[in-house]
Write an enzyme that holds these catalytic residues in place. Structure first.
Site, short mmCIF file in Angstrom:
data_model
loop_
_atom_site.label_atom_id
_atom_site.label_comp_id
_atom_site.label_asym_id
_atom_site.label_seq_id
_atom_site.Cartn_x
_atom_site.Cartn_y
_atom_site.Cartn_z
N GLU A 89 51.67 30.96 -13.57
CA GLU A 89 51.43 32.53 -13.57
C GLU A 89 52.96 33.09 -13.46
O GLU A 89 53.33 34.34 -13.05
CB GLU A 89 50.80 32.95 -12.34
CG GLU A 89 49.41 32.34 -12.60
CD GLU A 89 48.29 33.42 -11.55
OE1 GLU A 89 47.72 34.51 -12.21
OE2 GLU A 89 48.63 33.61 -10.29
N HIS A 108 54.02 37.52 -5.73
CA HIS A 108 52.55 37.42 -5.96
C HIS A 108 51.78 36.62 -4.88
O HIS A 108 52.22 35.53 -4.61
CB HIS A 108 52.31 36.41 -7.53
CG HIS A 108 51.20 36.51 -7.76
ND1 HIS A 108 50.15 37.49 -8.00
CD2 HIS A 108 50.41 35.25 -8.13
CE1 HIS A 108 48.90 37.10 -8.38
NE2 HIS A 108 49.00 35.76 -8.29
N HIS A 110 47.67 36.13 -2.88
CA HIS A 110 46.22 35.88 -3.04
C HIS A 110 45.54 36.24 -1.71
O HIS A 110 44.61 36.02 -1.28
CB HIS A 110 45.58 34.63 -3.74
CG HIS A 110 46.20 34.05 -4.78
ND1 HIS A 110 46.15 32.83 -5.10
CD2 HIS A 110 46.69 34.81 -5.91
CE1 HIS A 110 46.54 32.64 -6.38
NE2 HIS A 110 47.05 33.95 -6.99
N HIS A 212 41.57 38.90 -7.68
CA HIS A 212 42.79 37.72 -7.78
C HIS A 212 43.89 38.21 -6.66
O HIS A 212 43.96 37.12 -5.99
CB HIS A 212 43.52 38.22 -9.21
CG HIS A 212 44.45 37.24 -9.52
ND1 HIS A 212 45.02 36.63 -10.67
CD2 HIS A 212 45.38 36.47 -8.70
CE1 HIS A 212 45.86 35.60 -10.65
NE2 HIS A 212 46.19 35.70 -9.28
ZN LIG Z 1 47.80 34.21 -8.81
#
Ligand SMILES: [Zn+2]
Length: 321
Positions: A89, A108, A110, A212
């Site tokens: 990603e 980023h 989760h 996500h």
């Molecule tokens: Zn992710």
């Protein structure tokens, strides 16, 4: 080591950058922002066209410059050949750097405390001063509308097209340009780096990702870590406040029951007492500005916490913390 990796940008060398990136990965793991998944990156100090992030290993186990890879912003290809495999990603990072030249670090995550606000339709809004950077409107990006034809529908930001769609959500065309550009312009340039240019500034510090997680963009590593941690704290506070409020006050539903129609309630109105108090736009703005000036304090604590935890190793040479 300067107080910040980009707060005094001209003093940042690659060694310091590597050490800070490894430390930041550990801090994010230590604070439950990332587990085996999720990542942080940082733009190269002297080259807007590349950025650095760990290779494809658990961030808690990143320990040396050998674990870090330099990527081209343009297409997230590695700058060097024969490097270790990277995260799938990384287009999340590359496309944010491409769209916003003022942004130097991206996280980023989760994080499970934030995920309910990515799936429920309940808006994430700041209730606490530490989360003023959220502004009064945190967008939710839904990848379902953006999969290129023929691509996997696995919610992963696998390519630059999906990354570009996500990064555009940080500055929607219809946005009033609330938070970052205004706060940024209020910070002295010796702290904030280059003078602000509105087109280079995202309007949102955080974008939620449907089903996500979330991504946050910042001007430096410490700020990105700060925003990630306090996005989680904001979500925890809001969830708890919603829960106890509903348990205490409950809801009253007023309407007519349509017996012939299967018992459906017609013309129902939900009345709720004890409304939650969120920060006003002015409070969010001013709190964001105030906290921007204090990030060195928690950063020093977080650095020490991971330094004394034997799980984490930082073998990067570098300046003094
Ligand atoms: Zn992710």
């Amino acid at each position: 080591m300067s107080a910040g990796y980009f707060l005094e940008r001209e003093k940042v060398g690659l060694e310091d950058l590597f050490k800070g990136l490894v430390t930041a990965s550990h801090i994010l793991h230590s604070n439950g922002i990332i587990d085996a998944y999720g990542h942080i990156s940082v733009r190269s100090p002297d080259n807007l066209a590349t950025f650095w992030m760990p290779c494809n290993i658990s961030p808690a186990l990143v320990s040396s410059p050998d674990d870090l890879v330099e990527y081209n912003v343009e297409d997230v290809s590695p700058v060097e050949k024969n490097v270790k495999p990277g995260y799938l990603e990384r287009s999340i990072h590359g496309e944010i750097y491409k769209r916003f030249p003022a942004i130097n670090s991206v996280v980023h995550s989760h994080c499970s405390h934030v995920l309910p606000y990515c799936v429920s339709g309940v808006p994430l809004k700041p209730m606490i001063h530490m989360a003023g950077f959220l502004g009064n409107n945190v967008p939710v990006w839904d990848i379902a509308s953006h999969y290129p034809s023929g691509s996997k529908h696995d919610l992963l930001v696998r390519n630059t097209a999906l990354g570009a769609s996500l990064s555009a959500t940080f500055k929607p065309a219809t946005s009033a340009g609330y938070i970052y550009s205004k706060v940024r312009s209020a910070i002295p340039s010796q702290i904030a780096g280059a003078p602000p240019r509105p087109s280079h500034e995202p309007d949102h510090a955080v974008v939620l990702m449907q089903g996500h997680g979330f991504t946050t963009a910042a001007y430096g590593i410490e700020e990105a870590v700060f925003q990630a941690i306090y996005t989680k704290e904001a979500a925890k506070t809001q969830t708890t406040a919603l829960t106890i409020r509903n348990a205490h006050f409950g809801h009253i539903v007023e309407g007519k029951i349509d017996l012939e129609g299967g018992g459906k309630i017609k013309s129902a109105k939900v009345k709720a007492e004890g409304g939650l108090k969120y920060l006003s736009e002015k409070e969010a703005h001013d709190a964001c500005e105030a906290m921007q000036a204090t990030i060195a304090r928690p950063w020093a604590l977080w650095c020490r916490e991971v330094e004394v935890n034997p799980l984490y190793r930082n073998d990067c040479p570098g300046g003094e913390d």
